[in-house]
Scaffold this motif. Structure first.
Motif, PDB file in Angstrom:
ATOM      1  N   GLY A  31       0.842  -1.258  -0.001  1.00  0.00           N
ATOM      2  CA  GLY A  31       0.064  -0.061   0.001  1.00  0.00           C
ATOM      3  C   GLY A  31       0.818   1.347   0.153  1.00  0.00           C
TER       4      GLY A  31
ATOM      5  N   ASP B  59      -9.908   4.324  -7.752  1.00  0.00           N
ATOM      6  CA  ASP B  59      -8.976   3.525  -7.648  1.00  0.00           C
ATOM      7  C   ASP B  59      -9.031   1.967  -8.269  1.00  0.00           C
ATOM      8  N   PRO B  60      -8.537   2.050  -9.452  1.00  0.00           N
ATOM      9  CA  PRO B  60      -8.766   0.769  -9.962  1.00  0.00           C
ATOM     10  C   PRO B  60      -8.113  -0.538  -9.589  1.00  0.00           C
TER      11      PRO B  60
ATOM     12  N   GLY C  50      -7.419  -1.272  -5.971  1.00  0.00           N
ATOM     13  CA  GLY C  50      -7.832  -0.682  -4.685  1.00  0.00           C
ATOM     14  C   GLY C  50      -7.003  -1.153  -3.546  1.00  0.00           C
TER      15      GLY C  50
ATOM     16  N   VAL D   9      -7.748  -9.694  -0.295  1.00  0.00           N
ATOM     17  CA  VAL D   9      -7.481  -8.143   0.017  1.00  0.00           C
ATOM     18  C   VAL D   9      -8.613  -7.377  -0.172  1.00  0.00           C
TER      19      VAL D   9
ATOM     20  N   GLY E 175     -13.462  -7.112  -8.146  1.00  0.00           N
ATOM     21  CA  GLY E 175     -13.407  -7.222  -9.673  1.00  0.00           C
ATOM     22  C   GLY E 175     -12.237  -6.878 -10.312  1.00  0.00           C
ATOM     23  N   ASP E 176     -12.254  -6.443 -11.759  1.00  0.00           N
ATOM     24  CA  ASP E 176     -11.054  -6.473 -12.452  1.00  0.00           C
ATOM     25  C   ASP E 176     -10.769  -4.986 -13.232  1.00  0.00           C
ATOM     26  N   ALA E 177      -9.577  -4.480 -12.777  1.00  0.00           N
ATOM     27  CA  ALA E 177      -9.262  -3.281 -13.216  1.00  0.00           C
ATOM     28  C   ALA E 177      -9.402  -2.970 -14.766  1.00  0.00           C
ATOM     29  N   ARG E 178      -9.311  -4.114 -15.420  1.00  0.00           N
ATOM     30  CA  ARG E 178      -9.506  -3.970 -16.943  1.00  0.00           C
ATOM     31  C   ARG E 178     -10.983  -3.613 -17.426  1.00  0.00           C
TER      32      ARG E 178
ATOM     33  N   VAL F 106      -6.446 -14.190 -12.956  1.00  0.00           N
ATOM     34  CA  VAL F 106      -7.258 -12.822 -13.277  1.00  0.00           C
ATOM     35  C   VAL F 106      -6.341 -11.640 -12.707  1.00  0.00           C
TER      36      VAL F 106
HETATM   37  C1  LIG Z   1       0.357  -1.737  -5.217  1.00  0.00           C
HETATM   38  S1  LIG Z   1      -1.260  -2.623  -4.827  1.00  0.00           S
HETATM   39  C2  LIG Z   1      -2.276  -1.402  -4.391  1.00  0.00           C
HETATM   40  C3  LIG Z   1      -2.295  -1.234  -2.792  1.00  0.00           C
HETATM   41  C4  LIG Z   1      -3.139   0.206  -2.422  1.00  0.00           C
HETATM   42  N1  LIG Z   1      -2.743   1.422  -2.979  1.00  0.00           N
HETATM   43  C5  LIG Z   1      -3.185   0.253  -1.053  1.00  0.00           C
HETATM   44  O1  LIG Z   1      -2.740   1.213  -0.430  1.00  0.00           O
HETATM   45  O2  LIG Z   1      -3.506  -0.762  -0.132  1.00  0.00           O
HETATM   46  C6  LIG Z   1      -1.702  -3.259  -6.399  1.00  0.00           C
HETATM   47  C7  LIG Z   1      -3.122  -3.745  -6.149  1.00  0.00           C
HETATM   48  O3  LIG Z   1      -3.524  -4.172  -7.370  1.00  0.00           O
HETATM   49  C8  LIG Z   1      -4.406  -5.666  -7.444  1.00  0.00           C
HETATM   50  N2  LIG Z   1      -4.456  -6.360  -8.694  1.00  0.00           N
HETATM   51  C9  LIG Z   1      -3.575  -6.868  -9.322  1.00  0.00           C
HETATM   52  N3  LIG Z   1      -4.262  -7.266 -10.458  1.00  0.00           N
HETATM   53  C10 LIG Z   1      -5.342  -6.485 -10.621  1.00  0.00           C
HETATM   54  C11 LIG Z   1      -6.474  -6.650 -11.401  1.00  0.00           C
HETATM   55  N4  LIG Z   1      -6.817  -7.155 -12.648  1.00  0.00           N
HETATM   56  N5  LIG Z   1      -7.754  -6.007 -11.124  1.00  0.00           N
HETATM   57  C12 LIG Z   1      -7.710  -5.068  -9.979  1.00  0.00           C
HETATM   58  N6  LIG Z   1      -6.698  -5.065  -8.979  1.00  0.00           N
HETATM   59  C13 LIG Z   1      -5.717  -5.881  -9.243  1.00  0.00           C
HETATM   60  C14 LIG Z   1      -3.282  -6.408  -6.420  1.00  0.00           C
HETATM   61  O4  LIG Z   1      -3.788  -7.415  -5.811  1.00  0.00           O
HETATM   62  C15 LIG Z   1      -2.847  -5.327  -5.543  1.00  0.00           C
HETATM   63  O5  LIG Z   1      -3.617  -5.214  -4.150  1.00  0.00           O
END
Ligand SMILES: C[S@@+](CC[C@H](N)C(=O)[O-])C[C@H]1O[C@@H](n2cnc3c(N)ncnc32)[C@H](O)[C@@H]1O
Length: 430
Positions: free
Chosen positions: A45, A65-66, A68, A93, A236-239, A290
């Motif tokens: 984070g 925040d995609p 999160g 998470v 869900g998925d950021a994409r 995913v």
């Molecule tokens: C750098 S961390 C973000 C941490 C966040 N800013 C915090 O303070 O807790 C990146 C996050 O992206 C998630 N992630 C990876 N692939 C993803 C996807 N396809 N869609 C959404 N989240 C994804 C990971 O599980 C991880 O929790």
């Protein structure tokens, strides 16, 4: 660099100036002093205080925040009076983040539930011990492990869908590593060959976590008042960003997985096994499929040709292909034969999809800040921020600019790859 967005220079000066936050932005460490944030140490984070400053400075009201993670952006948005959506694909998470957002629950109800759990644990019922070698290594004391699992079972028996159940679940998750005598590392990897100086006893640790949560809930409720801004944490998925309203956000604040940095599927393996959600490493495959393709372990059977042929990669393809080909060659000369070429193809292909989805979910003129770092697998450098910036422009945003916050990869004397790396803010405007 494409253009020079007006909001960047003032924001940059504000954040990096004498009263701003600079070097600690990219770490979670400072959050461990803050109510609610400190309920779970998610080392991936970033700093909440930094996010609060940014939201207030921009004066935005709808933050997305995609990626999160543990919910830092949503909590920071609430502290700034802004509404928020965050999307997180890792189920454990996402559940942690959603539990943190339940801080409005009556603290006394949580205290009652914690007492109820501990009364059940006192009866010392028989427990099913996971057959995982990792659990055996991390919990050599069978009585302590049995108490931990009794707390788990009592929490699992609480009624579904109640906020106190989710808070008690997080209180349990938060003590798992503290109750192991072996090194469980600041980041996710468990080090069974190292030992901790202070080891928590499960029943006392759970009670203390419940009390800490309840106290923090009181503090937060006092500070934020009766009707805080709404915050949504979607699994869900950021994409695709399904569930986020179209053209909704006036700001995006996020940190995507960095290329070749962390194995996010493995981040909570110990917790997931203790919880009974998975049995071991091989059960992480569906999650790997995913997650954003930021680690070679997440490539699976996916073929990089899909990315190379796609119009989504067209804006960077001429520059990307030489990096891809060099990595394909270097790989043959290295023992691990790591598929970094495919990982990087997947990384930029996936991030391009994220920008396409973000364009749909953001309003014209949106301000975007990505906290991101570059990458040099096998010592072959990928200019991550520039390529991400170009993919954002291709998705319909109007400009990008990068501000370096700190150097990375400078301390590791024994590393094979010595290419200096950095991380910082990728500002995008649209
Ligand atoms: C750098 S961390 C973000 C941490 C966040 N800013 C915090 O303070 O807790 C990146 C996050 O992206 C998630 N992630 C990876 N692939 C993803 C996807 N396809 N869609 C959404 N989240 C994804 C990971 O599980 C991880 O929790």
């Amino acid at each position: 660099m494409n253009g020079s967005p007006s909001f960047v220079s003032t924001t940059r000066d504000y954040l990096l100036g004498p009263f701003g936050v600079s070097g600690s932005v990219t770490t979670f460490a400072d959050n461990m002093k803050l109510p609610v944030h400190r309920w779970y140490r998610y080392s991936a984070g970033y700093s909440s205080e930094w996010a609060v400053k940014l939201i207030r400075h921009w004066g935005v009201t709808r933050v997305l925040d995609p990626f999160g993670g543990s919910g830092t952006t949503c909590l920071a948005a609430q502290e700034s009076g802004a509404s928020s959506y965050a999307v997180e694909v890792h189920p454990t998470v996402a559940r942690i983040a959603r539990a943190k957002l339940l801080w409005e629950t009556d603290p006394d109800n949580l205290r009652d539930v914690v007492s109820r759990v501990l009364r059940i644990v006192d009866k010392k019922h028989a427990v099913d011990v996971p057959s995982s070698p990792l659990v055996a290594k991390c919990f050599p004391d069978s009585e302590s492990l049995a108490d931990l699992l009794r707390i788990r079972d009592a929490v699992n028996a609480l009624p579904d869908g109640e906020s106190t159940t989710e808070l008690a679940w997080l209180a349990f998750v938060s003590i798992i590593r503290a109750c192991s005598p072996v090194g469980t590392a600041q980041w996710q990897y468990v080090l069974p060959n190292k030992s901790k100086r202070r080891v928590a006893e499960p029943i006392a640790a759970f009670q203390a976590a419940g009390e800490l949560f309840a106290d923090d809930m009181e503090t937060h409720q006092f500070l934020l008042g009766a009707s805080p801004a709404d915050a949504h944490l979607l699994s869900g998925d950021a994409r695709t960003l399904d569930g986020v309203p179209e053209a909704w956000a006036d700001a995006v604040i996020t940190s995507p997985p960095y290329a070749n940095n962390y194995d996010y599927a493995d981040a909570l393996r110990l917790e997931q096994i203790v919880l009974g959600d998975i049995e071991g490493w091989s059960d992480l495959r569906p999650l790997r499929d995913v997650l954003l393709r930021s680690a070679t372990q997440n490539i699976g059977t996916w073929k990089a040709e899909e990315a190379l042929k796609s119009t989504l990669m067209a804006p960077i393809l001429d520059e990307f292909i030489p990096v891809y080909e060099e990595l394909s060659e270097v790989r043959k000369t290295r023992g691990g034969h790591k598929a970094y070429h495919a990982m990087l193809a997947g990384y930029f292909f996936d991030n391009s999809k994220v920008f396409q989805a973000l364009r749909q979910k953001t309003s014209p003129g949106v301000k975007v800040c990505y906290v991101v770092g570059d990458s040099a697998p096998y010592g072959v450098h990928a200019p991550v921020e520039r390529w991400l910036g170009e993919l954002a422009i291709a998705a319909g945003f109007s400009s990008w600019e990068f501000t370096k916050v700190r150097d990375r990869n400078t301390k590791w004397k024994n590393r094979k790859h010595t290419h200096p790396l950095h991380e910082g803010y990728l500002w995008i405007e649209g």
